[in-house]
Design an enzyme around this catalytic site. Structure first.
Site, PDB file in Angstrom:
ATOM      1  N   ARG A 101       0.874  -1.186   0.000  1.00  0.00           N
ATOM      2  CA  ARG A 101       0.000   0.000   0.000  1.00  0.00           C
ATOM      3  C   ARG A 101       0.904   1.226   0.000  1.00  0.00           C
ATOM      4  NH1 ARG A 101      -5.212   1.477   3.704  1.00  0.00           N
ATOM      5  NH2 ARG A 101      -6.076   0.017   2.210  1.00  0.00           N
ATOM      6  N   HIS A 128      -7.661   0.763  -6.024  1.00  0.00           N
ATOM      7  CA  HIS A 128      -7.844  -0.042  -4.812  1.00  0.00           C
ATOM      8  C   HIS A 128      -8.576  -1.336  -5.207  1.00  0.00           C
ATOM      9  CE1 HIS A 128      -7.980  -1.115  -0.730  1.00  0.00           C
ATOM     10  NE2 HIS A 128      -8.850  -0.261  -0.239  1.00  0.00           N
ATOM     11  N   GLN A 131     -10.350  -3.975  -2.667  1.00  0.00           N
ATOM     12  CA  GLN A 131     -11.591  -3.482  -2.082  1.00  0.00           C
ATOM     13  C   GLN A 131     -12.763  -3.704  -3.030  1.00  0.00           C
ATOM     14  OE1 GLN A 131     -12.288  -1.772   1.081  1.00  0.00           O
ATOM     15  NE2 GLN A 131     -14.297  -2.408   0.356  1.00  0.00           N
ATOM     16  N   ASP A 219     -17.231   7.499  -1.064  1.00  0.00           N
ATOM     17  CA  ASP A 219     -15.973   7.392  -0.307  1.00  0.00           C
ATOM     18  C   ASP A 219     -15.690   8.786   0.263  1.00  0.00           C
ATOM     19  OD1 ASP A 219     -13.530   6.489   0.694  1.00  0.00           O
ATOM     20  OD2 ASP A 219     -12.534   6.377  -1.263  1.00  0.00           O
ATOM     21  N   CYS A 259     -16.268   1.805   1.415  1.00  0.00           N
ATOM     22  CA  CYS A 259     -15.088   0.991   1.750  1.00  0.00           C
ATOM     23  C   CYS A 259     -14.629   1.198   3.186  1.00  0.00           C
ATOM     24  CB  CYS A 259     -13.956   1.285   0.771  1.00  0.00           C
ATOM     25  SG  CYS A 259     -13.326   2.973   0.822  1.00  0.00           S
ATOM     26  N   ARG A 287     -13.664  -8.424   2.745  1.00  0.00           N
ATOM     27  CA  ARG A 287     -12.235  -8.219   2.469  1.00  0.00           C
ATOM     28  C   ARG A 287     -11.454  -9.479   2.806  1.00  0.00           C
ATOM     29  NH1 ARG A 287     -10.025  -3.179   2.133  1.00  0.00           N
ATOM     30  NH2 ARG A 287      -8.306  -4.363   1.263  1.00  0.00           N
TER      31      ARG A 287
HETATM   32  N1  NVA Z   1      -9.964   6.717  -1.096  1.00  0.00           N
HETATM   33  C1  NVA Z   1      -9.542   6.326   0.225  1.00  0.00           C
HETATM   34  C2  NVA Z   1      -9.768   4.864   0.447  1.00  0.00           C
HETATM   35  C3  NVA Z   1      -9.373   4.369   1.808  1.00  0.00           C
HETATM   36  C4  NVA Z   1      -9.562   2.899   2.001  1.00  0.00           C
HETATM   37  C5  NVA Z   1      -8.080   6.671   0.402  1.00  0.00           C
HETATM   38  O1  NVA Z   1      -7.299   6.456  -0.540  1.00  0.00           O
HETATM   39  O2  NVA Z   1      -7.709   7.196   1.458  1.00  0.00           O
HETATM   40  N1   CP Z   2     -11.167   0.042   3.083  1.00  0.00           N
HETATM   41  C1   CP Z   2      -9.875  -0.040   3.428  1.00  0.00           C
HETATM   42  O1   CP Z   2      -8.984  -0.310   2.612  1.00  0.00           O
HETATM   43  O2   CP Z   2      -9.659   0.165   4.755  1.00  0.00           O
HETATM   44  P1   CP Z   2      -8.260   0.360   5.478  1.00  0.00           P
HETATM   45  O3   CP Z   2      -7.697   1.668   5.024  1.00  0.00           O
HETATM   46  O4   CP Z   2      -8.615   0.356   6.939  1.00  0.00           O
HETATM   47  O5   CP Z   2      -7.359  -0.780   5.115  1.00  0.00           O
END
Ligand code: NVA
Ligand code: CP
Length: 300
Positions: A101, A128, A131, A219, A259, A287
């Site tokens: 990540r 992502h 997800q 989101d 998510c 997940r």
């Molecule tokens: N769009 C959000 C998703 C988090 C799971 C981010 O990238 O922070």
């Molecule tokens: N939805 C998701 O990816 O959550 P986290 O950021 O907690 O991993």
């Protein structure tokens, strides 16, 4: 030649492979699939925070008889500037798969290029994918496996989630309507590719997007790394809240997905996210089943 396989984006799997992955996730959830990854290890690189992704991958590896190693920016050498190249080469000598990540999507691609073991994208600024597979499983649990019969409405930022929804529509052929304010559109190439394969609409009007939809999803307005833009984004996204009035335009049996983490009162009202149409905690649970299906597919 290495035959290793990566999962950096949904199109890395064909439509048939994606459907098979979803079937496997369902079998894992029901207990019908008991395949194992005994003695295998997953390295998990996190340059951004996580709750669901870390826990689902780590618990998933444990349940499969393997082991996961949490590597954060704060206390690993890549946080002090060790190159992606060297990190990929070294981890490949220890572990059987790498989950990552990070911010720039190019970093994940570079890691995958230099690693001799499978690499899984656990969120970048662009995508992502893990997800969205969990979201597809959640949709199938309510509506059955024929995703191409469904209409999904995305409300808000054209972010990593929106781009991955586009990739899912590209592969599975469902109708996707995105309502994004000016300046916050999804990635133009990913949008164009999806529009070439599925019924995909980009609009400024959340009402138009939600009308008659089976799934309504949104989101946060400021993703990880965009904290400095939060105030400007609050102004730009005014009117893009998913509330009861907006939800009321969808099908009566429509479900709401997010998510998580969520900001109640910003992108979604508490009445919707905590209401009867919300599937957020099943979505979060899925997940786990999806990660296990992906891990088995790539590392099994
Ligand atoms: N769009 C959000 C998703 C988090 C799971 C981010 O990238 O922070
Ligand atoms: N939805 C998701 O990816 O959550 P986290 O950021 O907690 O991993």
């Amino acid at each position: 030649m290495s035959t290793k396989r990566d999962f950096l984006a949904i199109p890395n799997f064909s439509s048939e492979e994606l459907k098979a992955l979803l079937q496997r996730a369902a079998r894992l959830k029901s207990g019908a699939d008991t395949a194992q990854l005994t003695g295998k290890s997953l390295g998990m690189i996190f340059k951004k925070s996580s709750t669901r992704t870390r826990v689902s991958f780590e618990v998933g590896m444990t349940q499969l008889g393997g082991h996961a190693i949490f590597l954060s920016d704060r206390d690993s050498q890549f946080g002090r500037g060790e190159t992606i190249h060297d990190t990929a080469k070294v981890l490949s000598r220890f572990v059987d798969g790498i989950m990552v990540r990070t911010f720039a999507h190019a970093e994940v691609e570079e890691l995958a290029r230099h690693a001799s073991v499978p690499v899984i994208n656990a969120l970048t600024d662009l995508l992502h994918p893990c997800q969205i597979v969990a979201d597809l499983q959640t949709i199938a649990e309510d509506f059955g496996p024929d995703h191409d019969a469904r209409t999904v409405a995305w409300i808000g930022d054209g972010n990593n989630m929106a781009n991955s929804w586009l990739n899912a529509a590209y592969r599975l052929g469902f109708s996707l309507r995105l309502a994004c304010p000016v300046g916050y559109d999804p990635d133009p190439e990913i949008l164009a590719r999806a529009q070439g394969a599925a019924n995909v609409l980009l609009t400024r009007d959340p009402k138009e997007a939600v009308e008659g939809a089976d799934v309504v999803t949104t989101d946060v307005w400021a993703s990880m790394g965009q904290e400095d833009e939060a105030q400007a984004r609050m102004a730009a996204f005014a009117g893009y809240i998913v509330d009861d009035a907006l939800m009321g335009r969808a099908q009566a049996q429509a479900i709401f997905l997010h998510c998580l983490p969520a900001h109640r009162g910003e992108e979604v009202s508490a009445s919707v996210i905590d209401g009867p149409q919300s599937r957020i905690f099943t979505e979060a649970e899925n997940r786990l089943h999806v990660q296990k299906a992906i891990l088995l597919e790539l590392m099994g």
